[in-house]
Design an enzyme around this catalytic site. Structure first.
Site, PDB file in Angstrom:
ATOM      1  N   LYS A 109      -0.429  -4.670  -2.378  1.00 19.39           N
ATOM      2  CA  LYS A 109      -0.791  -6.069  -2.103  1.00 19.39           C
ATOM      3  C   LYS A 109      -0.130  -6.991  -3.128  1.00 19.39           C
ATOM      4  O   LYS A 109       0.208  -6.562  -4.237  1.00 19.39           O
ATOM      5  CB  LYS A 109      -2.315  -6.281  -2.114  1.00 19.39           C
ATOM      6  CG  LYS A 109      -2.995  -6.058  -3.489  1.00 19.39           C
ATOM      7  CD  LYS A 109      -3.127  -7.312  -4.356  1.00 19.39           C
ATOM      8  CE  LYS A 109      -3.726  -6.999  -5.717  1.00 19.39           C
ATOM      9  NZ  LYS A 109      -3.176  -7.581  -6.869  1.00 19.39           N
TER      10      LYS A 109
ATOM     11  N   PRO B 246       5.042   0.545  -7.624  1.00 17.06           N
ATOM     12  CA  PRO B 246       5.091   0.620  -9.094  1.00 17.06           C
ATOM     13  C   PRO B 246       3.675   0.679  -9.694  1.00 17.06           C
ATOM     14  O   PRO B 246       2.745   0.082  -9.148  1.00 17.06           O
ATOM     15  CB  PRO B 246       5.819  -0.666  -9.486  1.00 17.06           C
ATOM     16  CG  PRO B 246       6.646  -1.013  -8.290  1.00 17.06           C
ATOM     17  CD  PRO B 246       5.841  -0.566  -7.099  1.00 17.06           C
TER      18      PRO B 246
ATOM     19  N   ALA C 132       1.134  -2.490 -12.081  1.00 17.37           N
ATOM     20  CA  ALA C 132       2.114  -3.543 -11.824  1.00 17.37           C
ATOM     21  C   ALA C 132       1.528  -4.761 -11.127  1.00 17.37           C
ATOM     22  O   ALA C 132       2.260  -5.674 -10.752  1.00 17.37           O
ATOM     23  CB  ALA C 132       3.236  -2.960 -10.972  1.00 17.37           C
ATOM     24  N   GLY C 133       0.207  -4.766 -10.898  1.00 14.06           N
ATOM     25  CA  GLY C 133      -0.412  -5.902 -10.197  1.00 14.06           C
ATOM     26  C   GLY C 133      -0.313  -5.794  -8.693  1.00 14.06           C
ATOM     27  O   GLY C 133      -0.533  -6.764  -7.978  1.00 14.06           O
TER      28      GLY C 133
ATOM     29  N   GLY D   9      -3.268   1.920  -7.342  1.00  8.87           N
ATOM     30  CA  GLY D   9      -4.368   2.880  -7.533  1.00  8.87           C
ATOM     31  C   GLY D   9      -5.529   2.597  -6.590  1.00  8.87           C
ATOM     32  O   GLY D   9      -6.087   3.521  -5.972  1.00  8.87           O
ATOM     33  N   SER D  10      -5.893   1.330  -6.459  1.00  8.62           N
ATOM     34  CA  SER D  10      -7.005   0.951  -5.574  1.00  8.62           C
ATOM     35  C   SER D  10      -6.675   1.292  -4.123  1.00  8.62           C
ATOM     36  O   SER D  10      -7.545   1.725  -3.358  1.00  8.62           O
ATOM     37  CB  SER D  10      -7.275  -0.559  -5.655  1.00  8.62           C
ATOM     38  OG  SER D  10      -7.532  -0.927  -6.977  1.00  8.62           O
TER      39      SER D  10
ATOM     40  N   ASP E 166     -11.084  -4.009  -6.294  1.00  7.61           N
ATOM     41  CA  ASP E 166     -10.033  -4.264  -5.296  1.00  7.61           C
ATOM     42  C   ASP E 166     -10.080  -3.284  -4.125  1.00  7.61           C
ATOM     43  O   ASP E 166      -9.363  -3.455  -3.137  1.00  7.61           O
ATOM     44  CB  ASP E 166      -8.641  -4.125  -5.946  1.00  7.61           C
ATOM     45  CG  ASP E 166      -8.242  -5.375  -6.719  1.00  7.61           C
ATOM     46  OD1 ASP E 166      -8.945  -6.401  -6.586  1.00  7.61           O
ATOM     47  OD2 ASP E 166      -7.239  -5.322  -7.452  1.00  7.61           O
TER      48      ASP E 166
HETATM   49  P1  ATP Z   1      -4.581  -3.839  -9.862  1.00 10.64           P
HETATM   50  O1  ATP Z   1      -3.581  -4.743  -9.204  1.00 10.64           O
HETATM   51  O2  ATP Z   1      -5.678  -3.372  -8.947  1.00 10.64           O
HETATM   52  O3  ATP Z   1      -5.051  -4.287 -11.205  1.00 10.64           O
HETATM   53  P2  ATP Z   1      -2.388  -2.266 -10.675  1.00 10.64           P
HETATM   54  O4  ATP Z   1      -1.480  -2.239  -9.493  1.00 10.64           O
HETATM   55  O5  ATP Z   1      -2.067  -3.263 -11.736  1.00 10.64           O
HETATM   56  O6  ATP Z   1      -3.834  -2.473 -10.153  1.00 10.64           O
HETATM   57  P3  ATP Z   1      -2.440   0.593 -10.754  1.00 10.64           P
HETATM   58  O7  ATP Z   1      -1.092   0.960 -10.200  1.00 10.64           O
HETATM   59  O8  ATP Z   1      -3.605   0.793  -9.881  1.00 10.64           O
HETATM   60  O9  ATP Z   1      -2.434  -0.887 -11.344  1.00 10.64           O
HETATM   61  O10 ATP Z   1      -2.596   1.420 -12.130  1.00 10.64           O
HETATM   62  C1  ATP Z   1      -3.480   1.052 -13.166  1.00 10.64           C
HETATM   63  C2  ATP Z   1      -3.826   2.319 -13.968  1.00 10.64           C
HETATM   64  O11 ATP Z   1      -4.657   3.127 -13.150  1.00 10.64           O
HETATM   65  C3  ATP Z   1      -2.618   3.168 -14.318  1.00 10.64           C
HETATM   66  O12 ATP Z   1      -2.281   2.966 -15.651  1.00 10.64           O
HETATM   67  C4  ATP Z   1      -3.040   4.601 -14.034  1.00 10.64           C
HETATM   68  O13 ATP Z   1      -3.187   5.352 -15.198  1.00 10.64           O
HETATM   69  C5  ATP Z   1      -4.395   4.503 -13.359  1.00 10.64           C
HETATM   70  N1  ATP Z   1      -4.438   5.138 -12.019  1.00 10.64           N
HETATM   71  C6  ATP Z   1      -5.498   5.773 -11.511  1.00 10.64           C
HETATM   72  N2  ATP Z   1      -5.265   6.213 -10.279  1.00 10.64           N
HETATM   73  C7  ATP Z   1      -4.013   5.858  -9.966  1.00 10.64           C
HETATM   74  C8  ATP Z   1      -3.209   6.038  -8.799  1.00 10.64           C
HETATM   75  N3  ATP Z   1      -3.657   6.703  -7.725  1.00 10.64           N
HETATM   76  N4  ATP Z   1      -1.982   5.493  -8.801  1.00 10.64           N
HETATM   77  C9  ATP Z   1      -1.535   4.824  -9.899  1.00 10.64           C
HETATM   78  N5  ATP Z   1      -2.249   4.653 -11.029  1.00 10.64           N
HETATM   79  C10 ATP Z   1      -3.479   5.155 -11.065  1.00 10.64           C
END
Ligand code: ATP
Length: 283
Positions: A11, A94, A97-98, A102-103, A136
């Site tokens: 997203k 990525p 990365a925002g 993971g969510s 999220d």
């Molecule tokens: P958001 O936008 O929800 O804040 P994000 O995209 O910034 O999330 P993610 O890619 O979800 O960040 O990763 C945040 C941290 O979550 C990573 O540093 C990683 O260690 C942990 N993590 C847990 N599960 C996962 C997964 N399935 N994929 C990627 N990272 C994961």
């Protein structure tokens, strides 16, 4: 059925407003969430017991800190199921990365297990379970275009805003969402998004108006720390984007384009400076 493959879409935020800090330390948000075609692919296969997580990306945690572990655990305990799973994550979004990678993986596993184990849970039930994993996750269950309020869990569907050309550029800086929120100083904010104008622009499909009104308050934390974010935004705008902004807590910057040639040209230019540049669309 003993295995299933589920897509976990990323997203971007078309706006991110922080209304106030709550007593419990969480921030009250008002954000427009937009799903994109860039996706992880999750394969879930039943095994005798426990959970084994694997990924093509060595930076994906394979232990209990992976959000997909939490999805499996919560589904097992909630529905008294004693089944093991092997989960393979083809990671294309990525990390940190925002882009809610993971969510979205966690949401995809909830959906996948719902089918694999014939639980017949409604979208609402899956969203309630998802909220126990992360703020999220409920959005990632419904996807599309949505207004997210509260800590991100109060969701209102917005009109369709699919098939817009999106360029993502990630400068390779992993940003901790918690750290960004902790560093946010709400007293120093001078510019907030007008979320209602954006919602009208989405409804009327006015790309220029969406581009011109996108604001993300978290940039006030990340841009001073990582000026490359501002530089990427400028490169996007100088090369034809109708708008450019950081997504979520960063550090990915996206640009919205109304022309295929311009997005390709911009990608070529950004690629000279930035390692991860990905062309995608809204869905
Ligand atoms: P958001 O936008 O929800 O804040 P994000 O995209 O910034 O999330 P993610 O890619 O979800 O960040 O990763 C945040 C941290 O979550 C990573 O540093 C990683 O260690 C942990 N993590 C847990 N599960 C996962 C997964 N399935 N994929 C990627 N990272 C994961």
């Amino acid at each position: 059925m003993s295995e299933i493959t589920v897509n976990a879409y990323g997203k971007i935020n078309l706006s991110l407003d922080v209304l106030r800090k709550r007593q419990d330390g969480y921030h009250e948000l008002r954000m427009i969430m937009q799903q994109i075609a860039l996706k992880d692919i999750i394969e879930i296969r039943e095994i005798d017991e426990g959970i084994k997580i694997e990924s093509n990306n060595l930076n994906v945690p394979t232990d209990s800190t992976n959000l997909v572990y939490k999805s499996w655990k919560i589904m097992c305990s909630r529905f008294k199921i004693d089944k093991g799973v092997h989960i393979y994550i083809e990671k294309n979004i990525p990390i940190a990365a925002g882009l809610a990678g993971g969510s979205s993986d966690a949401a995809a596993v909830l959906k996948g297990l719902n089918k694999l184990w014939n639980l017949d849970l409604s979208e609402k039930e899956l969203m309630d379970i998802g909220l126990e994993i992360g703020a999220d996750v409920p959005y990632c269950i419904i996807g599309g275009t949505a207004l997210a309020e509260g800590i991100g869990e109060k969701l209102t569907r917005l009109p369709d805003f699919s098939d817009k050309l999106i360029l993502l550029a990630n400068p390779g800086i992993e940003v901790s969402t918690g750290h960004v929120f902790k560093s946010l100083n709400l007293n120093s904010i001078t510019k907030r998004p007008d979320t209602n104008i954006l919602i009208d622009a989405i409804r009327d499909n006015k790309l220029d108006c969406v581009g011109a009104n996108m604001v993300n308050l978290l940039e006030t934390v990340t841009i001073p720390k990582y000026p490359i974010i501002e530089e990427i935004k400028n490169m996007m705008i100088d090369n034809g984007a109708v708008g450019s902004m950081m997504s979520g807590s960063g550090a990915t910057v996206f640009g919205i384009f109304d022309d295929n040639k311009k997005i390709k040209k911009c990608k070529e230019i950004l690629n000279k400076h930035i390692d991860i540049v990905i062309e995608t669309t809204t869905i």
